[in-house]
Design a protein around this motif. Structure first.
Motif, PDB file in Angstrom:
ATOM      1  N   THR A 276     -29.816 -27.146  52.797  1.00 32.51           N
ATOM      2  CA  THR A 276     -28.654 -27.986  52.461  1.00 32.51           C
ATOM      3  C   THR A 276     -28.341 -27.770  50.987  1.00 32.51           C
ATOM      4  OG1 THR A 276     -29.238 -29.654  54.125  1.00 32.51           O
ATOM      5  CG2 THR A 276     -27.769 -30.337  52.329  1.00 32.51           C
ATOM      6  N   ILE A 277     -27.106 -27.392  50.718  1.00 35.51           N
ATOM      7  CA  ILE A 277     -26.716 -27.051  49.345  1.00 35.51           C
ATOM      8  C   ILE A 277     -26.099 -28.256  48.651  1.00 35.51           C
ATOM      9  CG2 ILE A 277     -25.137 -25.621  47.957  1.00 35.51           C
ATOM     10  CD1 ILE A 277     -25.525 -23.385  49.960  1.00 35.51           C
ATOM     11  N   ASN A 278     -26.478 -28.480  47.419  1.00 36.73           N
ATOM     12  CA  ASN A 278     -25.926 -29.568  46.606  1.00 36.73           C
ATOM     13  C   ASN A 278     -24.513 -29.173  46.168  1.00 36.73           C
ATOM     14  OD1 ASN A 278     -25.242 -31.430  44.628  1.00 36.73           O
ATOM     15  ND2 ASN A 278     -27.310 -31.555  43.787  1.00 36.73           N
ATOM     16  N   ILE A 279     -23.516 -29.770  46.791  1.00 35.24           N
ATOM     17  CA  ILE A 279     -22.131 -29.390  46.504  1.00 35.24           C
ATOM     18  C   ILE A 279     -21.661 -29.906  45.146  1.00 35.24           C
ATOM     19  CG2 ILE A 279     -21.527 -29.223  48.936  1.00 35.24           C
ATOM     20  CD1 ILE A 279     -20.203 -31.990  48.675  1.00 35.24           C
ATOM     21  N   THR A 280     -22.342 -30.902  44.598  1.00 33.75           N
ATOM     22  CA  THR A 280     -21.953 -31.434  43.289  1.00 33.75           C
ATOM     23  C   THR A 280     -22.164 -30.397  42.181  1.00 33.75           C
ATOM     24  OG1 THR A 280     -22.567 -33.663  44.025  1.00 33.75           O
ATOM     25  CG2 THR A 280     -22.300 -33.308  41.650  1.00 33.75           C
ATOM     26  N   THR A 281     -23.246 -29.669  42.277  1.00 33.92           N
ATOM     27  CA  THR A 281     -23.576 -28.674  41.241  1.00 33.92           C
ATOM     28  C   THR A 281     -23.288 -27.237  41.683  1.00 33.92           C
ATOM     29  OG1 THR A 281     -25.868 -28.528  42.042  1.00 33.92           O
ATOM     30  CG2 THR A 281     -25.396 -30.165  40.311  1.00 33.92           C
ATOM     31  N   LEU A 282     -22.703 -27.067  42.858  1.00 36.07           N
ATOM     32  CA  LEU A 282     -22.529 -25.743  43.447  1.00 36.07           C
ATOM     33  C   LEU A 282     -21.729 -24.801  42.538  1.00 36.07           C
ATOM     34  CD1 LEU A 282     -22.736 -23.682  45.700  1.00 36.07           C
ATOM     35  CD2 LEU A 282     -20.818 -24.832  46.846  1.00 36.07           C
ATOM     36  N   LYS A 283     -20.538 -25.213  42.152  1.00 39.86           N
ATOM     37  CA  LYS A 283     -19.685 -24.341  41.342  1.00 39.86           C
ATOM     38  C   LYS A 283     -20.291 -24.070  39.966  1.00 39.86           C
ATOM     39  CE  LYS A 283     -15.983 -26.880  42.066  1.00 39.86           C
ATOM     40  NZ  LYS A 283     -14.579 -27.371  42.008  1.00 39.86           N
ATOM     41  N   THR A 284     -20.909 -25.094  39.399  1.00 40.58           N
ATOM     42  CA  THR A 284     -21.550 -24.909  38.088  1.00 40.58           C
ATOM     43  C   THR A 284     -22.681 -23.902  38.171  1.00 40.58           C
ATOM     44  OG1 THR A 284     -21.015 -27.183  37.481  1.00 40.58           O
ATOM     45  CG2 THR A 284     -22.724 -26.085  36.210  1.00 40.58           C
ATOM     46  N   THR A 285     -23.468 -23.987  39.244  1.00 43.49           N
ATOM     47  CA  THR A 285     -24.585 -23.061  39.421  1.00 43.49           C
ATOM     48  C   THR A 285     -24.097 -21.625  39.578  1.00 43.49           C
ATOM     49  OG1 THR A 285     -25.917 -24.794  40.476  1.00 43.49           O
ATOM     50  CG2 THR A 285     -26.598 -22.513  40.823  1.00 43.49           C
ATOM     51  N   LEU A 286     -23.052 -21.437  40.385  1.00 41.62           N
ATOM     52  CA  LEU A 286     -22.510 -20.095  40.577  1.00 41.62           C
ATOM     53  C   LEU A 286     -21.944 -19.540  39.270  1.00 41.62           C
ATOM     54  CD1 LEU A 286     -20.685 -20.574  44.014  1.00 41.62           C
ATOM     55  CD2 LEU A 286     -22.853 -19.387  43.589  1.00 41.62           C
ATOM     56  N   ARG A 287     -21.278 -20.401  38.517  1.00 43.51           N
ATOM     57  CA  ARG A 287     -20.719 -19.970  37.235  1.00 43.51           C
ATOM     58  C   ARG A 287     -21.821 -19.590  36.245  1.00 43.51           C
ATOM     59  NH1 ARG A 287     -18.514 -24.397  35.903  1.00 43.51           N
ATOM     60  NH2 ARG A 287     -16.681 -24.091  37.228  1.00 43.51           N
ATOM     61  N   ASN A 288     -22.883 -20.384  36.212  1.00 50.26           N
ATOM     62  CA  ASN A 288     -24.002 -20.082  35.311  1.00 50.26           C
ATOM     63  C   ASN A 288     -24.674 -18.758  35.666  1.00 50.26           C
ATOM     64  OD1 ASN A 288     -23.599 -22.429  33.867  1.00 50.26           O
ATOM     65  ND2 ASN A 288     -25.145 -23.605  34.995  1.00 50.26           N
ATOM     66  N   ASP A 289     -24.807 -18.498  36.961  1.00 49.38           N
ATOM     67  CA  ASP A 289     -25.406 -17.235  37.393  1.00 49.38           C
ATOM     68  C   ASP A 289     -24.544 -16.050  36.961  1.00 49.38           C
ATOM     69  OD1 ASP A 289     -27.502 -18.578  38.504  1.00 49.38           O
ATOM     70  OD2 ASP A 289     -26.767 -18.465  40.574  1.00 49.38           O
ATOM     71  N   GLU A 290     -23.260 -16.205  37.086  1.00 46.16           N
ATOM     72  CA  GLU A 290     -22.360 -15.139  36.637  1.00 46.16           C
ATOM     73  C   GLU A 290     -22.474 -14.917  35.132  1.00 46.16           C
ATOM     74  OE1 GLU A 290     -18.564 -14.773  39.687  1.00 46.16           O
ATOM     75  OE2 GLU A 290     -18.353 -15.947  37.849  1.00 46.16           O
ATOM     76  N   ASP A 291     -22.567 -15.998  34.393  1.00 44.84           N
ATOM     77  CA  ASP A 291     -22.680 -15.897  32.938  1.00 44.84           C
ATOM     78  C   ASP A 291     -23.969 -15.183  32.529  1.00 44.84           C
ATOM     79  OD1 ASP A 291     -20.269 -17.188  32.649  1.00 44.84           O
ATOM     80  OD2 ASP A 291     -21.149 -19.158  32.222  1.00 44.84           O
ATOM     81  N   LYS A 292     -25.051 -15.450  33.236  1.00 52.00           N
ATOM     82  CA  LYS A 292     -26.325 -14.788  32.924  1.00 52.00           C
ATOM     83  C   LYS A 292     -26.196 -13.270  33.081  1.00 52.00           C
ATOM     84  CE  LYS A 292     -29.210 -18.668  34.463  1.00 52.00           C
ATOM     85  NZ  LYS A 292     -30.146 -19.125  35.530  1.00 52.00           N
ATOM     86  N   ILE A 293     -25.531 -12.863  34.153  1.00 56.44           N
ATOM     87  CA  ILE A 293     -25.345 -11.432  34.397  1.00 56.44           C
ATOM     88  C   ILE A 293     -24.472 -10.810  33.315  1.00 56.44           C
ATOM     89  CG2 ILE A 293     -24.363  -9.750  35.989  1.00 56.44           C
ATOM     90  CD1 ILE A 293     -25.129 -11.654  38.281  1.00 56.44           C
ATOM     91  N   THR A 294     -23.374 -11.498  32.987  1.00 61.23           N
ATOM     92  CA  THR A 294     -22.442 -10.990  31.976  1.00 61.23           C
ATOM     93  C   THR A 294     -23.119 -10.850  30.619  1.00 61.23           C
ATOM     94  OG1 THR A 294     -20.590 -12.031  33.135  1.00 61.23           O
ATOM     95  CG2 THR A 294     -20.234 -11.388  30.840  1.00 61.23           C
ATOM     96  N   ARG A 295     -23.905 -11.854  30.238  1.00 60.27           N
ATOM     97  CA  ARG A 295     -24.600 -11.807  28.945  1.00 60.27           C
ATOM     98  C   ARG A 295     -25.614 -10.669  28.905  1.00 60.27           C
ATOM     99  NH1 ARG A 295     -24.811 -17.486  29.350  1.00 60.27           N
ATOM    100  NH2 ARG A 295     -26.999 -17.345  29.972  1.00 60.27           N
ATOM    101  N   ALA A 296     -26.353 -10.512  29.984  1.00 62.38           N
ATOM    102  CA  ALA A 296     -27.369  -9.451  30.016  1.00 62.38           C
ATOM    103  C   ALA A 296     -26.729  -8.069  29.850  1.00 62.38           C
ATOM    104  CB  ALA A 296     -28.161  -9.523  31.317  1.00 62.38           C
ATOM    105  N   ALA A 351     -26.890 -25.555  56.263  1.00 60.00           N
ATOM    106  CA  ALA A 351     -26.867 -26.783  57.068  1.00 60.00           C
ATOM    107  C   ALA A 351     -25.568 -27.566  56.875  1.00 60.00           C
ATOM    108  CB  ALA A 351     -28.080 -27.659  56.727  1.00 60.00           C
ATOM    109  N   ASN A 352     -25.089 -27.711  55.667  1.00 60.10           N
ATOM    110  CA  ASN A 352     -23.852 -28.456  55.382  1.00 60.10           C
ATOM    111  C   ASN A 352     -22.698 -27.496  55.073  1.00 60.10           C
ATOM    112  OD1 ASN A 352     -25.115 -27.690  52.984  1.00 60.10           O
ATOM    113  ND2 ASN A 352     -24.226 -29.387  51.807  1.00 60.10           N
ATOM    114  N   TRP A 353     -22.476 -26.588  56.015  1.00 62.01           N
ATOM    115  CA  TRP A 353     -21.470 -25.558  55.822  1.00 62.01           C
ATOM    116  C   TRP A 353     -20.081 -26.131  55.548  1.00 62.01           C
ATOM    117  CZ3 TRP A 353     -20.216 -20.932  54.498  1.00 62.01           C
ATOM    118  CH2 TRP A 353     -18.971 -20.413  54.823  1.00 62.01           C
ATOM    119  N   ASP A 354     -19.660 -27.130  56.274  1.00 65.28           N
ATOM    120  CA  ASP A 354     -18.320 -27.687  56.115  1.00 65.28           C
ATOM    121  C   ASP A 354     -18.094 -28.204  54.694  1.00 65.28           C
ATOM    122  OD1 ASP A 354     -17.769 -27.097  58.731  1.00 65.28           O
ATOM    123  OD2 ASP A 354     -18.270 -29.098  59.492  1.00 65.28           O
ATOM    124  N   ASP A 355     -19.094 -28.851  54.137  1.00 57.36           N
ATOM    125  CA  ASP A 355     -18.971 -29.381  52.767  1.00 57.36           C
ATOM    126  C   ASP A 355     -18.872 -28.236  51.745  1.00 57.36           C
ATOM    127  OD1 ASP A 355     -19.155 -31.960  53.741  1.00 57.36           O
ATOM    128  OD2 ASP A 355     -21.335 -32.045  53.490  1.00 57.36           O
TER     129      ASP A 355
END
Length: 376
Positions: A276-296, A351-355
């Motif tokens: 089950t994915i935490n939708i509250t932090t979902l976009k922030t987490t994806l953005r942070n992961d992208e930033d890590k790659i870009t910085r590296a 598990a919470n695909w719709d959300d």
């Protein structure tokens, strides 16, 4: 007075070592010249009256002995192998041996290690390339490393900096790298003598970005090849991260935790868990992961590097040929026994695909929902 000088010369002669044949032969002529001065009768020293000036005789004997000494030294030196002499004297040669380099432009990247733990023997002049697989957890780096290690001349030593003490500071990191690249880091992947490429798997959160200045400087100085491996679809990576974290506690496979499996049966069991994915932090987490790659990529842009994406390597195996060319390896068909765990569409893995779908629609990450690969 002359008798004292003559006696002194004779005593010196008695103290000389008569064991060396070359010295005896050289001395025989000089002994005949001094017999006018002295001779030995059993234990009695008999002194003759000198027939010439003792000073002249003394100088002549000295010159003869000096000539004999030079002759013996030069003869002995020429008979001794300089490498054996170095071994006897425990001399250590510093730096890499002098070996021919076919392409001068490749000289900074071709190394000839002299490991402390073994002798490379006939492979001493086989050039070795240094590399590091820079990646993020659950991005296919384990699978990719097994592919590289299936090459007979590649030694990739795993996730060495997983141990915190090895990355506690920049000095500890560089010392560890020195051991690895000098072939003194022994692991199950070590090919030892005839390794043509040696390296490791290194996660970005294991000191890479924190100490990037020192590491980049080291890479440029030593000519280390950086192989970046990331996932395009970071939502799939998140699913894999959550499932792996769950299994560390649940230990679904007969009470054992496995991050990688080698059979479809085990893969199917692990894929049965739907996080089950935490939708509250979902976009922030994806953005942070992208930033890590870009910085590296920005930090290491001055190094010799290649950028790969997991999805591209899976679908297009010519990418593996590119990697072998990048490391100047003889081409081989690379294989791995690892089996992919999550193969089903994301709709059946969350598990919470719709959300999740509602949260990402209309955002830059919407393409992840349909399994498409966002270009970073």
């Amino acid at each position: 007075m002359q008798q004292k000088e003559a006696k002194g010369i004779c005593n010196k002669l008695r103290k000389q070592s008569f064991g060396a044949f070359s010295l005896l032969s050289c001395m025989s002529s000089s002994m005949r010249m001094v017999e006018d001065i002295c001779y030995f009768h059993k234990d009695t020293l008999v002194i003759k009256a000198p027939k010439r000036s003792p000073m002249v005789s003394s100088m002549l004997v000295l010159v003869i002995f000096m000539a004999c000494g030079v002759y013996i030294f030069s003869t002995s030196f020429n008979q001794i192998n300089p490498y054996k002499m170095a071994k006897i004297l425990n001399v250590q040669f510093i730096g890499e041996p002098s070996c021919p380099v076919a392409n001068e432009s490749e000289a900074p990247f071709a190394h000839y290690p002299r490991p402390r733990t073994f002798n490379r023997e006939e492979c001493g002049c086989n050039p070795v390339r240094l590399f590091a697989i820079l990646s993020m957890q659950r991005s296919g780096s384990g699978w990719f490393e097994t592919l590289l290690n299936s090459h007979v001349n590649v030694s990739s030593n795993g996730e060495i900096f997983g141990a915190k003490e090895r990355r506690s500071n920049a000095s500890a990191i560089l010392n560890t790298l020195d051991q690895i690249y000098n072939l003194d880091w022994l692991s199950s992947a070590s090919k030892n003598q005839c390794s043509a490429a040696v390296g490791l798997k290194w996660m970005l959160n294991q000191g890479v970005t924190v100490h990037h200045k020192e590491i980049v400087e080291y890479f440029n100085k030593r000519g280390v090849h950086a192989i970046f491996l990331f996932r395009r679809n970071l939502l799939r990576r998140m699913v894999s991260m959550l499932a792996n974290s769950y299994d560390k506690g649940a230990r679904i496979l007969n009470g054992t935790h496995k991050s990688h499996v080698h059979s479809p049966f085990e893969a199917e069991i692990l894929a049965g868990y739907k996080p089950t994915i935490n939708i509250t932090t979902l976009k922030t987490t994806l953005r942070n992961d992208e930033d890590k790659i870009t910085r590296a990529l920005e930090y290491f842009k001055t190094t010799r590097h290649i950028l790969l994406y997991y999805e591209d390597v899976v679908k297009n195996r010519t990418k593996l040929r590119d990697v072998q060319e990048f490391l100047r390896l003889p081409y081989r068909n690379l294989t791995s026994q690892q089996v992919k765990i999550h193969t089903a569409p994301l709709t059946r893995q969350i598990a919470n695909w719709d959300d999740v779908e509602k949260q990402l629609k209309g955002t830059p990450y919407e393409s992840f929902l349909h399994g498409k690969r966002r270009l970073i």
